[in-house]
Enzyme design. Structure first.
Site, PDB file in Angstrom:
ATOM      1  N   HIS A 193      52.219  37.543 -26.978  1.00 46.56           N
ATOM      2  CA  HIS A 193      53.323  38.287 -27.596  1.00 46.56           C
ATOM      3  C   HIS A 193      52.751  39.486 -28.332  1.00 46.56           C
ATOM      4  O   HIS A 193      51.655  39.407 -28.907  1.00 46.56           O
ATOM      5  CB  HIS A 193      54.114  37.405 -28.568  1.00 46.56           C
ATOM      6  N   ASN A 222      39.771  16.555 -20.489  1.00 50.38           N
ATOM      7  CA  ASN A 222      40.618  15.391 -20.772  1.00 50.38           C
ATOM      8  C   ASN A 222      42.115  15.756 -20.693  1.00 50.38           C
ATOM      9  O   ASN A 222      42.471  16.918 -20.465  1.00 50.38           O
ATOM     10  CB  ASN A 222      40.241  14.831 -22.147  1.00 50.38           C
TER      11      ASN A 222
HETATM   12  C1  COA Z   1      32.354  17.779 -35.436  1.00 50.32           C
HETATM   13  C2  COA Z   1      31.793  16.358 -35.413  1.00 50.32           C
HETATM   14  C3  COA Z   1      31.043  16.128 -34.090  1.00 50.32           C
HETATM   15  C4  COA Z   1      30.833  16.302 -36.591  1.00 50.32           C
HETATM   16  O1  COA Z   1      30.228  15.070 -36.669  1.00 50.32           O
HETATM   17  P1  COA Z   1      28.984  14.853 -37.714  1.00 50.32           P
HETATM   18  O2  COA Z   1      27.825  15.689 -37.361  1.00 50.32           O
HETATM   19  O3  COA Z   1      28.787  13.374 -37.801  1.00 50.32           O
HETATM   20  O4  COA Z   1      29.536  15.494 -39.049  1.00 50.32           O
HETATM   21  P2  COA Z   1      29.839  14.800 -40.456  1.00 50.32           P
HETATM   22  O5  COA Z   1      30.869  13.736 -40.305  1.00 50.32           O
HETATM   23  O6  COA Z   1      28.506  14.440 -41.083  1.00 50.32           O
HETATM   24  O7  COA Z   1      30.499  15.999 -41.255  1.00 50.32           O
HETATM   25  C5  COA Z   1      29.753  17.134 -41.668  1.00 50.32           C
HETATM   26  C6  COA Z   1      30.698  18.061 -42.431  1.00 50.32           C
HETATM   27  O8  COA Z   1      31.614  18.647 -41.494  1.00 50.32           O
HETATM   28  C7  COA Z   1      32.971  18.310 -41.822  1.00 50.32           C
HETATM   29  N1  COA Z   1      33.666  18.002 -40.566  1.00 50.32           N
HETATM   30  C8  COA Z   1      33.285  17.123 -39.617  1.00 50.32           C
HETATM   31  N2  COA Z   1      34.146  17.138 -38.599  1.00 50.32           N
HETATM   32  C9  COA Z   1      35.109  18.024 -38.913  1.00 50.32           C
HETATM   33  C10 COA Z   1      36.274  18.458 -38.250  1.00 50.32           C
HETATM   34  N3  COA Z   1      36.613  17.973 -37.047  1.00 50.32           N
HETATM   35  N4  COA Z   1      37.028  19.393 -38.861  1.00 50.32           N
HETATM   36  C11 COA Z   1      36.684  19.899 -40.078  1.00 50.32           C
HETATM   37  N5  COA Z   1      35.572  19.518 -40.746  1.00 50.32           N
HETATM   38  C12 COA Z   1      34.808  18.590 -40.174  1.00 50.32           C
HETATM   39  C13 COA Z   1      32.851  17.088 -42.729  1.00 50.32           C
HETATM   40  O9  COA Z   1      33.957  16.994 -43.602  1.00 50.32           O
HETATM   41  C14 COA Z   1      31.563  17.371 -43.460  1.00 50.32           C
HETATM   42  O10 COA Z   1      31.814  18.304 -44.483  1.00 50.32           O
HETATM   43  P3  COA Z   1      31.000  18.255 -45.894  1.00 50.32           P
HETATM   44  O11 COA Z   1      29.557  18.476 -45.533  1.00 50.32           O
HETATM   45  O12 COA Z   1      31.597  19.388 -46.675  1.00 50.32           O
HETATM   46  O13 COA Z   1      31.252  16.908 -46.459  1.00 50.32           O
HETATM   47  C15 COA Z   1      32.919  15.279 -35.498  1.00 50.32           C
HETATM   48  O14 COA Z   1      33.440  15.224 -36.816  1.00 50.32           O
HETATM   49  C16 COA Z   1      34.063  15.554 -34.563  1.00 50.32           C
HETATM   50  O15 COA Z   1      35.028  16.288 -34.827  1.00 50.32           O
HETATM   51  N6  COA Z   1      33.964  14.927 -33.325  1.00 50.32           N
HETATM   52  C17 COA Z   1      34.875  15.158 -32.238  1.00 50.32           C
HETATM   53  C18 COA Z   1      35.626  13.866 -31.872  1.00 50.32           C
HETATM   54  C19 COA Z   1      36.488  14.081 -30.657  1.00 50.32           C
HETATM   55  O16 COA Z   1      37.496  14.762 -30.706  1.00 50.32           O
HETATM   56  N7  COA Z   1      36.059  13.542 -29.508  1.00 50.32           N
HETATM   57  C20 COA Z   1      36.689  13.770 -28.231  1.00 50.32           C
HETATM   58  C21 COA Z   1      36.960  12.483 -27.529  1.00 50.32           C
HETATM   59  S1  COA Z   1      37.401  12.806 -25.861  1.00 50.32           S
END
Ligand code: COA
Length: 192
Positions: free
Chosen positions: A122, A90
């Site tokens: 660096h 992207n």
């Molecule tokens: C990582 C990801 C896929 C996880 O989704 P999920 O499986 O639905 O996870 P959940 O929302 O149930 O979260 C699970 C745990 O991970 C943590 N968590 C989720 N995403 C996180 C992130 N990006 N950074 C830090 N912690 C994160 C949550 O706080 C949660 O913690 P807890 O269990 O202590 O409460 C999602 O959060 C994410 O970052 N998606 C990427 C979106 C993106 O950038 N897309 C690109 C578009 S081009």
């Protein structure tokens, strides 16, 4: 009529931006393949950049598409960046190999504003800070990996097949296959 005209202007504007930035690229650095571009991209360096099969750089329905630029550099002669077939990167990526390799596999989905650097660039010694880094190591991103927006991947990391890296993560250690990781530094959230 107005909508058609504005679409034409936008298309022309983006083509012009892509053309201008492409003219800043080093012509010899791409030794194989030709990516499809939806955003201006600058390709630089004395090493090799290899695109296998169909690689797409930039995405038309995502932010930064009209303002950002993708940047990929294989800096020194022994640096190689390879991107596999059917991988989408992207907008506004920054991928730089100092020496050695950055290998991005097939069918990967890489979000907006992702940085992948296989060197510190660096020197960590305060007296030698601008003498370049001795510290570089290959990065391997295996196949079918999904990397969220604003992720940073540092030197020496391997990300296993099918894994997911959450938005905003800083990945400093290997991620096993079929795993979701997130955070700074990235930690495993769960297995897939
Ligand atoms: C990582 C990801 C896929 C996880 O989704 P999920 O499986 O639905 O996870 P959940 O929302 O149930 O979260 C699970 C745990 O991970 C943590 N968590 C989720 N995403 C996180 C992130 N990006 N950074 C830090 N912690 C994160 C949550 O706080 C949660 O913690 P807890 O269990 O202590 O409460 C999602 O959060 C994410 O970052 N998606 C990427 C979106 C993106 O950038 N897309 C690109 C578009 S081009």
């Amino acid at each position: 009529m107005r909508r058609i005209l504005s679409r034409l202007i936008v298309r022309f504007y983006q083509r012009w931006r892509i053309f201008v930035m492409s003219s800043l690229s080093d012509k010899k650095v791409v030794t194989e393949g030709k990516p499809k571009l939806y955003q201006p991209v600058v390709l630089k360096g004395h090493g090799k950049i290899i695109f296998k099969g169909e690689v797409v750089l930039g995405y038309p329905i995502s932010w930064d598409v009209f303002s950002g630029t993708g940047y990929m550099e294989a800096r020194n002669e022994d640096a190689i960046i390879e991107v596999g077939d059917n991988t989408y990167i992207n907008n506004s990526f920054n991928i730089v190999a100092d020496h050695g390799r950055i290998t991005i596999g097939k069918k990967n989905r890489i979000g907006v504003n992702v940085t992948i650097l296989n060197s510190d660039f660096h020197n960590l010694d305060p007296k030698k800070r601008d003498e370049g880094s001795q510290s570089y190591a290959d990065i391997i991103i295996k196949d079918n990996v999904f990397i969220g927006n604003n992720v940073i991947i540092t030197k020496g990391v391997t990300i296993g097949e099918n894994s997911v890296v959450g938005a905003g993560a800083v990945v400093v250690a290997d991620v096993p296959p079929n795993t979701i990781c997130a955070g700074n530094p990235a930690k495993i959230i769960r297995k897939l």
